[in-house]
Design a protein around this motif. Structure first.
Motif, PDB file in Angstrom:
ATOM      1  N   GLN A 194       4.988  13.996  -3.768  1.00 53.96           N
ATOM      2  CA  GLN A 194       4.893  12.534  -3.667  1.00 53.96           C
ATOM      3  C   GLN A 194       5.916  11.510  -2.631  1.00 53.96           C
ATOM      4  N   ASP A 195       5.137  10.322  -2.157  1.00 56.19           N
ATOM      5  CA  ASP A 195       6.739   9.760  -0.373  1.00 56.19           C
ATOM      6  C   ASP A 195       6.174   8.878  -0.872  1.00 56.19           C
ATOM      7  N   GLY A 196       7.478   7.800  -0.269  1.00 56.05           N
ATOM      8  CA  GLY A 196       7.579   6.303  -0.394  1.00 56.05           C
ATOM      9  C   GLY A 196       7.014   5.795  -1.247  1.00 56.05           C
ATOM     10  N   CYS A 197       7.719   4.327  -1.705  1.00 60.73           N
ATOM     11  CA  CYS A 197       7.633   3.755  -2.522  1.00 60.73           C
ATOM     12  C   CYS A 197       7.492   2.574  -1.926  1.00 60.73           C
ATOM     13  N   ASP A 198       6.076   2.286  -2.995  1.00 58.31           N
ATOM     14  CA  ASP A 198       5.911   0.143  -3.588  1.00 58.31           C
ATOM     15  C   ASP A 198       6.408  -0.753  -4.080  1.00 58.31           C
ATOM     16  N   PRO A 221      11.660   1.737   0.405  1.00 55.99           N
ATOM     17  CA  PRO A 221      10.645   1.205   1.418  1.00 55.99           C
ATOM     18  C   PRO A 221      10.741   1.327   2.931  1.00 55.99           C
ATOM     19  N   LEU A 222      11.304   1.096   3.173  1.00 57.57           N
ATOM     20  CA  LEU A 222      11.991   0.479   4.129  1.00 57.57           C
ATOM     21  C   LEU A 222      12.331   1.799   5.073  1.00 57.57           C
ATOM     22  N   ALA A 223      12.476   2.549   4.498  1.00 58.12           N
ATOM     23  CA  ALA A 223      13.376   4.489   5.064  1.00 58.12           C
ATOM     24  C   ALA A 223      11.994   5.449   4.797  1.00 58.12           C
ATOM     25  N   ARG A 224      11.463   4.931   3.699  1.00 62.71           N
ATOM     26  CA  ARG A 224      10.003   6.445   3.430  1.00 62.71           C
ATOM     27  C   ARG A 224       8.858   5.473   3.560  1.00 62.71           C
ATOM     28  N   GLY A 225       8.520   4.301   4.031  1.00 61.40           N
ATOM     29  CA  GLY A 225       6.924   4.414   3.852  1.00 61.40           C
ATOM     30  C   GLY A 225       6.699   3.289   2.477  1.00 61.40           C
ATOM     31  N   GLY A 226       5.592   2.888   2.584  1.00 64.39           N
ATOM     32  CA  GLY A 226       4.500   3.044   1.372  1.00 64.39           C
ATOM     33  C   GLY A 226       4.131   4.301   0.545  1.00 64.39           C
ATOM     34  N   SER A 227       4.111   4.247  -1.243  1.00 68.00           N
ATOM     35  CA  SER A 227       3.873   5.562  -2.408  1.00 68.00           C
ATOM     36  C   SER A 227       2.280   6.198  -1.336  1.00 68.00           C
ATOM     37  N   ARG A 228       2.185   7.404  -1.034  1.00 67.21           N
ATOM     38  CA  ARG A 228       1.712   8.396  -1.083  1.00 67.21           C
ATOM     39  C   ARG A 228       1.424  10.085  -1.518  1.00 67.21           C
ATOM     40  N   SER A 229       0.502   9.925  -1.650  1.00 67.91           N
ATOM     41  CA  SER A 229       0.674  11.392  -2.421  1.00 67.91           C
ATOM     42  C   SER A 229       0.247  12.791  -1.807  1.00 67.91           C
ATOM     43  N   ASP A 275       4.361   7.266  -9.604  1.00 63.65           N
ATOM     44  CA  ASP A 275       2.845   7.052  -9.152  1.00 63.65           C
ATOM     45  C   ASP A 275       2.245   7.595  -8.397  1.00 63.65           C
ATOM     46  N   PHE A 276       2.203   8.980  -8.400  1.00 66.07           N
ATOM     47  CA  PHE A 276       1.782  10.224  -7.925  1.00 66.07           C
ATOM     48  C   PHE A 276       0.362   9.760  -8.139  1.00 66.07           C
ATOM     49  N   GLY A 277      -0.666   9.842  -7.140  1.00 66.75           N
ATOM     50  CA  GLY A 277      -2.425   9.593  -7.258  1.00 66.75           C
ATOM     51  C   GLY A 277      -2.500   8.933  -6.093  1.00 66.75           C
ATOM     52  N   LEU A 278      -1.712   8.896  -5.150  1.00 67.61           N
ATOM     53  CA  LEU A 278      -2.403   7.381  -3.932  1.00 67.61           C
ATOM     54  C   LEU A 278      -2.366   8.224  -3.201  1.00 67.61           C
ATOM     55  N   GLN A 279      -3.358   8.269  -2.399  1.00 67.65           N
ATOM     56  CA  GLN A 279      -3.907   8.822  -1.330  1.00 67.65           C
ATOM     57  C   GLN A 279      -4.854   8.194  -0.265  1.00 67.65           C
ATOM     58  N   ASN A 280      -4.320   8.047   0.744  1.00 67.25           N
ATOM     59  CA  ASN A 280      -5.080   6.811   1.720  1.00 67.25           C
ATOM     60  C   ASN A 280      -5.151   5.400   1.159  1.00 67.25           C
ATOM     61  N   GLY A 281      -4.127   4.938   0.373  1.00 67.86           N
ATOM     62  CA  GLY A 281      -4.178   3.813   0.099  1.00 67.86           C
ATOM     63  C   GLY A 281      -5.138   3.731  -1.900  1.00 67.86           C
ATOM     64  N   LYS A 282      -6.060   4.968  -1.640  1.00 73.48           N
ATOM     65  CA  LYS A 282      -6.615   4.237  -3.009  1.00 73.48           C
ATOM     66  C   LYS A 282      -6.071   5.249  -4.237  1.00 73.48           C
ATOM     67  N   ARG A 283      -6.108   5.330  -5.436  1.00 75.30           N
ATOM     68  CA  ARG A 283      -5.677   5.655  -6.570  1.00 75.30           C
ATOM     69  C   ARG A 283      -6.663   6.660  -7.233  1.00 75.30           C
ATOM     70  N   GLU A 284      -6.341   7.764  -6.797  1.00 72.79           N
ATOM     71  CA  GLU A 284      -7.094   8.888  -6.989  1.00 72.79           C
ATOM     72  C   GLU A 284      -7.273  10.077  -8.286  1.00 72.79           C
ATOM     73  N   ASN A 285      -5.587   9.734  -8.635  1.00 74.13           N
ATOM     74  CA  ASN A 285      -5.606  10.912  -9.776  1.00 74.13           C
ATOM     75  C   ASN A 285      -4.530   9.952 -10.211  1.00 74.13           C
ATOM     76  N   THR A 286      -3.834  10.615 -12.013  1.00 71.69           N
ATOM     77  CA  THR A 286      -2.882   9.698 -12.034  1.00 71.69           C
ATOM     78  C   THR A 286      -1.343  11.392 -12.653  1.00 71.69           C
ATOM     79  N   PHE A 287      -0.062  11.054 -12.444  1.00 70.66           N
ATOM     80  CA  PHE A 287       0.794  11.910 -12.983  1.00 70.66           C
ATOM     81  C   PHE A 287       0.285  12.956 -14.545  1.00 70.66           C
ATOM     82  N   LEU A 288      -0.012  12.710 -14.895  1.00 67.98           N
ATOM     83  CA  LEU A 288      -0.413  12.981 -16.030  1.00 67.98           C
ATOM     84  C   LEU A 288      -1.265  13.692 -15.669  1.00 67.98           C
ATOM     85  N   ASP A 289      -2.753  13.555 -15.275  1.00 69.60           N
ATOM     86  CA  ASP A 289      -4.073  14.658 -14.539  1.00 69.60           C
ATOM     87  C   ASP A 289      -2.500  15.783 -14.207  1.00 69.60           C
TER      88      ASP A 289
END
Length: 418
Positions: free
Chosen positions: A128-132, A141-149, A179-193
């Protein structure tokens, strides 16, 4: 990527033709370190091509471009295009300013799979990368951008590649891993998955979760780790302050009661679990009483060690507007107190497990005829060097704690030499 283009990696002091310097920017000290390393690179090879990437490069590209001896600066999105942008690495004539490739952080939306390859026993796999989360003190968040996985399929592919290389332990990393699971702004799955899927990967003996926010560490994740085949009993959970008032100033997403709940749940299901904690001292608005609240809170919790950070002012963060500012000498004093507490906590955690048996993954580092490794619950052990034990998990009995805060062990598991 470099190797695919025919380049060869050499050590920093072996007069490389190209230096790639990856920067952090969590504290002011990180910025100073960058300047120091550039100076060293110029000394080792005045003709070497110096490229700066990483968080500092995203946040302050022009400041870096002004450092004497820097040839190129690449932001968060551009660093993955490094070879395409700079291939040939032709040094600029003396006096020319560094090339800067840096777009707005909102453009850093792609996810790039990566894992470390420099250790035979343990690999760090980024999922995972970035943080919201806009915490008051933080520039990430300023250096790495929004959350994405990454996708689960890609992570599993990487884990299998790592297993094929002979590595026995994978540490899962990310900027905000829970916050794992965000791809292209949509939550596809979770860290538990993700952890459930990874638990089935053959060839990896241990998975370790690097750092996870307390509000994202669910009962379900804790319960799964407690019953899993490969996930070890070790959590690193940032706290930052034991005062709910300071947590609110920091814009953290929980109160101290939630943290107690997480630690209690972990210890109920995994009494031997190691729990590491991040703490920031000297955040604006933190009074002496609130610091002592943090100190006493940590002292009473069944945690195992602390990572202590001294607050440092960062541009474009909301903490700069919070008053009163804690004087530097008070920040240093509070840091010292928590470092001492951390040593006590670690020793007590180790003492609780003496005379018990655990598995240790032995590492390649050998010093004075001794080798080291970690138990599944992150106790650092030392044993007499034996080449057969390197990159092997062996059952050992923990014996005594030596003066270097390493636990000496007795070899329990019998093995045959051929």
């Amino acid at each position: 990527m470099f190797e695919q283009k025919g380049y060869q990696k050499v050590e920093f002091n072996q007069k490389p033709d190209i230096f790639i310097i990856n920067t952090c920017s969590v504290t002011e000290n990180a910025d100073k370190k960058c300047k120091k390393i550039v100076k060293e690179a110029n000394k080792i090879n005045p003709d070497g091509y110096v490229t700066i990437i990483g968080c500092y490069a995203q946040l302050k590209p022009q400041e870096i471009a002004d450092i004497e001896g820097v040839d190129a600066v690449l932001g968060a999105a551009e660093k993955f295009q490094l070879i395409n942008l700079l291939d040939g690495f032709v040094k600029e004539p003396s006096g020319n300013k560094a090339k800067v490739y840096n777009q707005n952080i909102e453009e850093a939306v792609e996810y790039h799979t990566s894992y470390s390859l420099n250790d035979r026993t343990r690999t760090f796999l980024k999922v995972q990368d970035g943080c919201d989360y806009p915490c008051a003190y933080c520039t990430i968040p300023l250096a790495r951008g929004g959350s994405r996985s990454d996708t689960i399929a890609n992570v599993l592919k990487a884990a299998r590649e790592i297993a094929e290389s002979g590595v026995k332990e994978i540490v899962l990393t990310g900027v905000n891993i829970g916050d794992f699971g965000l791809q292209n702004g949509k939550r596809e799955n979770t860290f538990l998955d993700l952890v459930k899927a990874l638990d089935e990967v053959e060839g990896i003996e241990r998975f370790r979760i690097s750092s996870i926010e307390p509000n994202l560490l669910t009962d379900e994740i804790i319960a799964f780790v407690a019953s899993s085949k490969r996930f070890v009993p070790h959590f690193h959970i940032p706290l930052q302050s034991g005062s709910s008032k300071v947590l609110a100033l920091m814009k953290r997403r929980y109160k101290r009661e939630l943290y107690v709940d997480r630690v209690t749940k972990i210890k109920e299901l995994m009494p031997n679990c190691c729990i590491g904690v991040d703490v920031i001292v000297g955040h604006p608005g933190e009074t002496d009483e609130e610091f002592l609240e943090t100190y006493n809170f940590l002292n009473e919790l069944p945690i195992s060690y602390l990572h202590v950070f001294t607050y440092s002012e960062r541009e474009n963060t909301t903490a700069l507007a919070i008053k009163p500012v804690v004087p530097m000498n008070k920040r240093a004093e509070r840091s010292k107190m928590l470092h001492i507490l951390s040593d006590k906590k670690r020793r007590y955690f180790y003492e609780q497990h003496l005379e018990n048996s655990f598995t240790v993954l032995f590492e390649e580092d050998v010093e004075n005829g001794q080798m080291q490794g970690f138990t599944e619950n992150y106790i650092r052990v030392t044993a007499k060097y034996d080449p057969i034990l390197i990159n092997e998990t062996k059952k050992v009995k923990l014996s005594t704690i030596n003066e270097n805060m390493l636990v000496e062990v007795e070899e329990v598991e019998v093995y045959e030499t051929h």
